[in-house]
Design an enzyme around this catalytic site. Structure first.
Site, short mmCIF file in Angstrom:
data_model
loop_
_atom_site.label_atom_id
_atom_site.label_comp_id
_atom_site.label_asym_id
_atom_site.label_seq_id
_atom_site.Cartn_x
_atom_site.Cartn_y
_atom_site.Cartn_z
N LYS A 149 -17.43 67.22 -32.55
CA LYS A 149 -15.97 67.09 -32.66
C LYS A 149 -15.31 68.45 -32.46
O LYS A 149 -14.39 68.59 -31.65
CB LYS A 149 -15.60 66.56 -34.04
CG LYS A 149 -14.12 66.71 -34.39
CD LYS A 149 -13.75 66.09 -35.72
CE LYS A 149 -13.83 67.05 -36.85
NZ LYS A 149 -12.68 67.95 -37.04
N ASN A 150 -15.82 69.47 -33.15
CA ASN A 150 -15.11 70.75 -33.16
C ASN A 150 -15.35 71.59 -31.92
O ASN A 150 -14.73 72.64 -31.76
CB ASN A 150 -15.46 71.53 -34.43
CG ASN A 150 -14.85 70.84 -35.66
OD1 ASN A 150 -14.03 69.92 -35.52
ND2 ASN A 150 -15.28 71.22 -36.83
N CYS A 208 -6.80 67.85 -42.69
CA CYS A 208 -7.30 67.46 -44.02
C CYS A 208 -6.53 68.18 -45.13
O CYS A 208 -5.98 69.25 -44.96
CB CYS A 208 -8.77 67.83 -44.13
SG CYS A 208 -9.81 66.85 -43.07
N ARG A 240 -3.62 75.31 -45.13
CA ARG A 240 -3.85 75.37 -43.69
C ARG A 240 -2.60 75.79 -42.91
O ARG A 240 -2.12 75.10 -42.05
CB ARG A 240 -4.41 74.05 -43.18
CG ARG A 240 -5.59 73.61 -44.03
CD ARG A 240 -6.36 72.50 -43.47
NE ARG A 240 -7.24 72.99 -42.40
CZ ARG A 240 -8.03 72.15 -41.70
NH1 ARG A 240 -7.98 70.86 -41.94
NH2 ARG A 240 -8.83 72.61 -40.75
N ASP A 272 -18.03 73.09 -43.98
CA ASP A 272 -18.02 71.65 -43.70
C ASP A 272 -19.26 70.96 -44.26
O ASP A 272 -19.28 69.73 -44.35
CB ASP A 272 -17.92 71.39 -42.19
CG ASP A 272 -16.59 71.84 -41.63
OD1 ASP A 272 -16.47 71.95 -40.40
OD2 ASP A 272 -15.68 72.13 -42.43
N ARG A 282 -12.72 59.96 -38.31
CA ARG A 282 -12.15 61.09 -37.57
C ARG A 282 -13.26 61.94 -36.95
O ARG A 282 -13.06 62.59 -35.92
CB ARG A 282 -11.32 62.00 -38.49
CG ARG A 282 -9.99 61.41 -38.92
CD ARG A 282 -9.15 62.46 -39.63
NE ARG A 282 -9.06 63.67 -38.82
CZ ARG A 282 -8.69 64.86 -39.33
NH1 ARG A 282 -8.43 64.98 -40.61
NH2 ARG A 282 -8.61 65.91 -38.54
C1 EPZ Z 1 -11.89 74.83 -38.19
O1 EPZ Z 1 -10.68 74.67 -38.91
C2 EPZ Z 1 -12.59 73.47 -38.22
N1 EPZ Z 1 -11.75 72.47 -37.57
C3 EPZ Z 1 -12.84 73.05 -39.66
O2 EPZ Z 1 -13.56 71.82 -39.64
C4 EPZ Z 1 -13.72 74.12 -40.31
O3 EPZ Z 1 -13.91 73.79 -41.68
C5 EPZ Z 1 -13.03 75.49 -40.22
O4 EPZ Z 1 -12.74 75.79 -38.84
C6 EPZ Z 1 -13.89 76.61 -40.79
O5 EPZ Z 1 -15.12 76.63 -40.14
C7 EPZ Z 1 -11.80 72.35 -36.22
O6 EPZ Z 1 -12.51 73.08 -35.55
C8 EPZ Z 1 -10.95 71.28 -35.61
P1 EPZ Z 1 -9.86 78.42 -39.99
P2 EPZ Z 1 -9.53 75.83 -38.85
O7 EPZ Z 1 -8.63 78.78 -39.25
O8 EPZ Z 1 -9.53 76.45 -37.52
C9 EPZ Z 1 -6.75 80.16 -43.15
C10 EPZ Z 1 -13.95 69.54 -40.13
O9 EPZ Z 1 -14.24 68.95 -41.17
N2 EPZ Z 1 -5.73 80.31 -42.10
O10 EPZ Z 1 -11.14 79.11 -39.66
O11 EPZ Z 1 -8.29 75.26 -39.39
C11 EPZ Z 1 -7.08 78.69 -43.44
O12 EPZ Z 1 -6.11 78.12 -44.30
C12 EPZ Z 1 -12.91 70.64 -40.16
O13 EPZ Z 1 -14.45 69.31 -39.01
C13 EPZ Z 1 -4.51 80.90 -42.40
O14 EPZ Z 1 -4.27 81.28 -43.55
O15 EPZ Z 1 -10.12 76.85 -39.91
C14 EPZ Z 1 -8.44 78.80 -44.09
O16 EPZ Z 1 -8.30 79.10 -45.47
C15 EPZ Z 1 -12.35 70.86 -41.56
N3 EPZ Z 1 -3.57 81.05 -41.44
C16 EPZ Z 1 -9.07 80.00 -43.38
O17 EPZ Z 1 -8.00 80.69 -42.70
C17 EPZ Z 1 -3.79 80.64 -40.14
O18 EPZ Z 1 -2.90 80.83 -39.29
C18 EPZ Z 1 -10.09 79.64 -42.31
O19 EPZ Z 1 -9.54 78.57 -41.56
C19 EPZ Z 1 -5.05 80.05 -39.83
C20 EPZ Z 1 -6.00 79.90 -40.82
#
Ligand code: EPZ
Length: 416
Positions: free
Chosen positions: A22-23, A116, A121, A305, A397
């Site tokens: 998916k990702n 989610c 986020r 995850d 999803r």
């Molecule tokens: C990706 O989410 C994945 N989703 C998530 O998988 C995964 O858990 C996550 O990366 C971490 O590996 C997809 O690839 C579609 P991040 P993403 O930006 O990109 C904060 C699943 O179950 N942040 O690495 O949203 C954020 O809140 C999903 O398949 C900001 O503060 O994760 C988090 O605390 C769930 N501001 C941290 O960074 C921003 O502008 C890391 O999030 C962006 C992120």
């Protein structure tokens, strides 16, 4: 009903093939917008997030079709238009369209992405970084409009590692003027797949898989055919199910090379893992668990995850343990449902303490998000009696057909 019924307590025995990631699929589908012509993607999973991403591409004027397992995206007739809010709002990855559309058309208005409930986020770092590349962004109530006559390559030093920000910046940078450096870049396998896809289309990207990416903008990219890699989180979920029931399963196509931290943790928790050319043979309870702590982190650390499914493994492992969640601030939501099933778990801030000698009982529990919902299915497999997991749509999803896959592994499970 939007639910799954599980008759728990059975050892899992059997084989299943792991679906496409998916990702990896979602950012690569967004990346097709950078390419005039038709790209062909093999092994794209049939999951609702991919359906929503395809719907968004169609709403932008792309022709999207799936035949014999190949998704074809033709972006010749890309026309600027509103994206359906129910598709934008249902998932986080709609934010990937921002970088890609800016690079292709120079303009995009969209609502804030959904996703989610595992944390706030925000997208502040996405917007902040794009502004540094010369993108003008105006936030409105429900969303924002972004505009850039040209995107300027620059050095982007990020305050923390973000998968989505790394992906969005790659999409914005591959056709930008000049060179972009992203540091620290996320190293996830899904980002390596995105880089591989773009490089095969003619992009100039160095450092894929490291924490420093250098992207030199090119004038255009060419259509390609690409195979989506297998989903390491789906593989890890079925691995955890086998560990909880003490069975022996073969996970065909499991992306072993991208599962090191999960496999190493599984062995510390008592599993035996045999790496075969075509996947992994998992023996659920091979030896005593010696693992009493687990910390999630950015790749190659233990993936966030996998935290919920492995919380269930720890709960029935016979050994007390604790889990430290360092990525999302609200990713212990399933604890209340697991406690109703009899799990001994307490949470203090970002740490969960698990007593390890839980005797789980099947009951009606409610999924609230994707990986937590999958973990509740894993818990029901290990529980005595009949369990029902409601809100199955969250699980759909990310899992093509969790009922079929687990049935192939010998589970007594059905749609309810
Ligand atoms: C990706 O989410 C994945 N989703 C998530 O998988 C995964 O858990 C996550 O990366 C971490 O590996 C997809 O690839 C579609 P991040 P993403 O930006 O990109 C904060 C699943 O179950 N942040 O690495 O949203 C954020 O809140 C999903 O398949 C900001 O503060 O994760 C988090 O605390 C769930 N501001 C941290 O960074 C921003 O502008 C890391 O999030 C962006 C992120």
């Amino acid at each position: 009903m939007d639910a799954i019924r599980i008759y728990g307590g059975k050892r899992l025995e059997g084989q299943t093939t792991i679906q496409g990631s998916k990702n990896a699929s979602l950012p690569i589908l967004a990346a097709t917008l950078l390419i005039k012509g038709t790209c062909e993607l093999e092994n794209c999973p049939d999951i609702s997030d991919v359906f929503h991403m395809q719907r968004l591409l169609t709403s932008l004027g792309c022709k999207v079709e799936k035949k014999e397992g190949i998704v074809r995206v033709n972006t010749e007739c890309l026309s600027e238009c509103d994206m359906p809010s129910d598709s934008v709002g249902v998932m986080r990855s709609s934010i990937m369209l921002l970088g890609a559309l800016l690079a292709r058309t120079g303009y995009v208005c969209m609502e804030y992405p959904g996703g989610c409930v595992i944390g706030a986020r925000p997208i502040d770092l996405h917007l902040q970084s794009l502004r540094k590349m010369g993108v003008r962004i105006e936030e409105t109530g429900a969303g924002f409009c972004a505009e850039a006559s040209k995107i300027n390559g620059t050095v982007l030093r990020l305050p923390f590692v973000s998968v989505g920000v790394t992906e969005n910046l790659i999409l914005a940078a591959v056709l930008a003027e000049g060179e972009t450096v992203i540091e620290p870049a996320a190293r996830e396998p899904e980002i390596q797949a995105l880089c591989e896809f773009l490089i095969s289309a003619g992009a100039q990207i160095e450092g894929s898989g490291t924490d420093r990416l250098i992207i030199r903008g090119v004038r255009s990219l060419r259509p390609v055919r690409y195979r989506i890699p297998a989903d390491r989180i789906v593989a890890g979920t079925y691995l955890s199910a086998c560990m909880c029931t003490g069975g022996r399963v073969f996970l065909k196509d499991a992306p072993v090379n991208h599962m090191e931290s999960v496999l190493e943790t599984a062995v510390r928790m008592g599993a035996a893992i045999d790496r075969e050319p075509e996947g992994i043979l998992v023996t659920g309870r091979d030896h005593e668990s010696t693992c009493n702590s687990l910390i999630t982190g950015c790749y190659p650390a233990f993936p966030t995850d996998m935290q919920s499914p492995f919380m269930v493994v720890m709960a029935v492992s016979g050994h007390a343990g604790r889990i430290e969640e360092t990525v999302f601030e609200n990713r212990f939501r399933i604890v209340s449902q697991l406690r109703r099933m009899g799990a001994g778990i307490t949470v203090q801030g970002s740490t969960a303490y698990i007593d390890g000698n839980s005797r789980l009982k099947g009951m009606i529990v409610q999924a609230e998000e994707l990986r937590g919902g999958a973990a509740l299915v894993v818990a029901a497999l290990a529980a005595e009696g009949t369990g029902i997991v409601t809100n199955r749509h969250y699980i759909d999803r990310g899992y093509e057909d969790i009922v079929l896959s687990l049935r192939e592994l010998g589970a007594d499970i059905e749609l309810a």
